[in-house]
Motif scaffolding. Structure first.
Motif, PDB file in Angstrom:
ATOM      1  N   ILE A   3      -8.661   5.977  -1.524  1.00 35.02           N
ATOM      2  CA  ILE A   3      -7.606   4.888  -1.401  1.00 35.02           C
ATOM      3  C   ILE A   3      -8.249   3.567  -0.722  1.00 35.02           C
ATOM      4  N   ILE A  24      -0.967   6.399   3.690  1.00 37.73           N
ATOM      5  CA  ILE A  24      -0.635   6.662   2.284  1.00 37.73           C
ATOM      6  C   ILE A  24      -1.437   7.867   1.809  1.00 37.73           C
ATOM      7  N   LEU A  28       0.652  11.002  -0.250  1.00 37.17           N
ATOM      8  CA  LEU A  28       0.349  11.473  -1.452  1.00 37.17           C
ATOM      9  C   LEU A  28      -0.827  12.616  -1.557  1.00 37.17           C
ATOM     10  N   ALA A  40      -3.949  -0.176  -2.649  1.00 36.39           N
ATOM     11  CA  ALA A  40      -2.879  -0.862  -1.944  1.00 36.39           C
ATOM     12  C   ALA A  40      -2.762  -2.359  -1.686  1.00 36.39           C
ATOM     13  N   LEU A  59       1.361  -0.855  -5.026  1.00 33.87           N
ATOM     14  CA  LEU A  59       0.688   0.569  -4.805  1.00 33.87           C
ATOM     15  C   LEU A  59       0.556   0.783  -6.071  1.00 33.87           C
ATOM     16  N   TYR A  82       4.239  -0.554   3.136  1.00 31.54           N
ATOM     17  CA  TYR A  82       3.266   0.494   2.399  1.00 31.54           C
ATOM     18  C   TYR A  82       3.769   1.872   2.636  1.00 31.54           C
ATOM     19  N   THR A  83       4.682   2.218   3.708  1.00 34.80           N
ATOM     20  CA  THR A  83       5.452   3.584   3.938  1.00 34.80           C
ATOM     21  C   THR A  83       6.327   3.691   2.643  1.00 34.80           C
ATOM     22  N   ALA A  86       4.682   4.019  -0.632  1.00 31.38           N
ATOM     23  CA  ALA A  86       3.881   5.326  -0.838  1.00 31.38           C
ATOM     24  C   ALA A  86       5.079   6.335  -1.271  1.00 31.38           C
TER      25      ALA A  86
END
Length: 115
Positions: A3, A24, A28, A40, A59, A82-83, A86
């Motif tokens: 990542i 993330i 995932l 990301a 992403l 970002y949440t 994801a």
């Protein structure tokens, strides 16, 4: 699964990158065997101006032996961005990998026992 998190100068540095990597990875994690890399890109759309959906996260996931897939999410905070990206990626990968393991059309009615 590797990542990588890239944040622009308006978002911040290493602290947000580490937090984003952890979240993330936790979302995932069940796809770790199927993915080689996840990138990301977290940006502040309006810079210093602010706004309701000012932060954006794109992403990109690279499944093994398949073309890359991407999702984008905009939110008021970088963490929500970002949440959300994801979560969208998890939904996309569920759909993508779920289709690989199911036959098209499912079972035929020819195999049902008549009463």
């Amino acid at each position: 699964m590797q990542i990588q998190v890239f944040a622009d100068k308006h978002i911040g540095g290493g602290a947000i990158a580490q937090e984003a990597t952890d979240i993330i990875a936790s979302i995932l994690d069940r796809f770790a065997d199927h993915l080689t890399r996840v990138e990301a890109h977290i940006t502040d759309v309006n810079g210093h101006k602010g706004g309701s959906e000012d932060k954006k996260c794109t992403l990109e996931a690279r499944p093994k032996g398949q073309p890359p897939v991407a999702t984008t999410h905009r939110a008021a905070t970088a963490e929500d961005a970002y949440t959300g990206a994801a979560d969208s990626m998890a939904h996309l990968l569920d759909s993508r990998f779920g289709r690989l393991h199911h036959a098209k059309g499912g079972e035929s009615i020819r195999h049902l026992v008549a009463d």
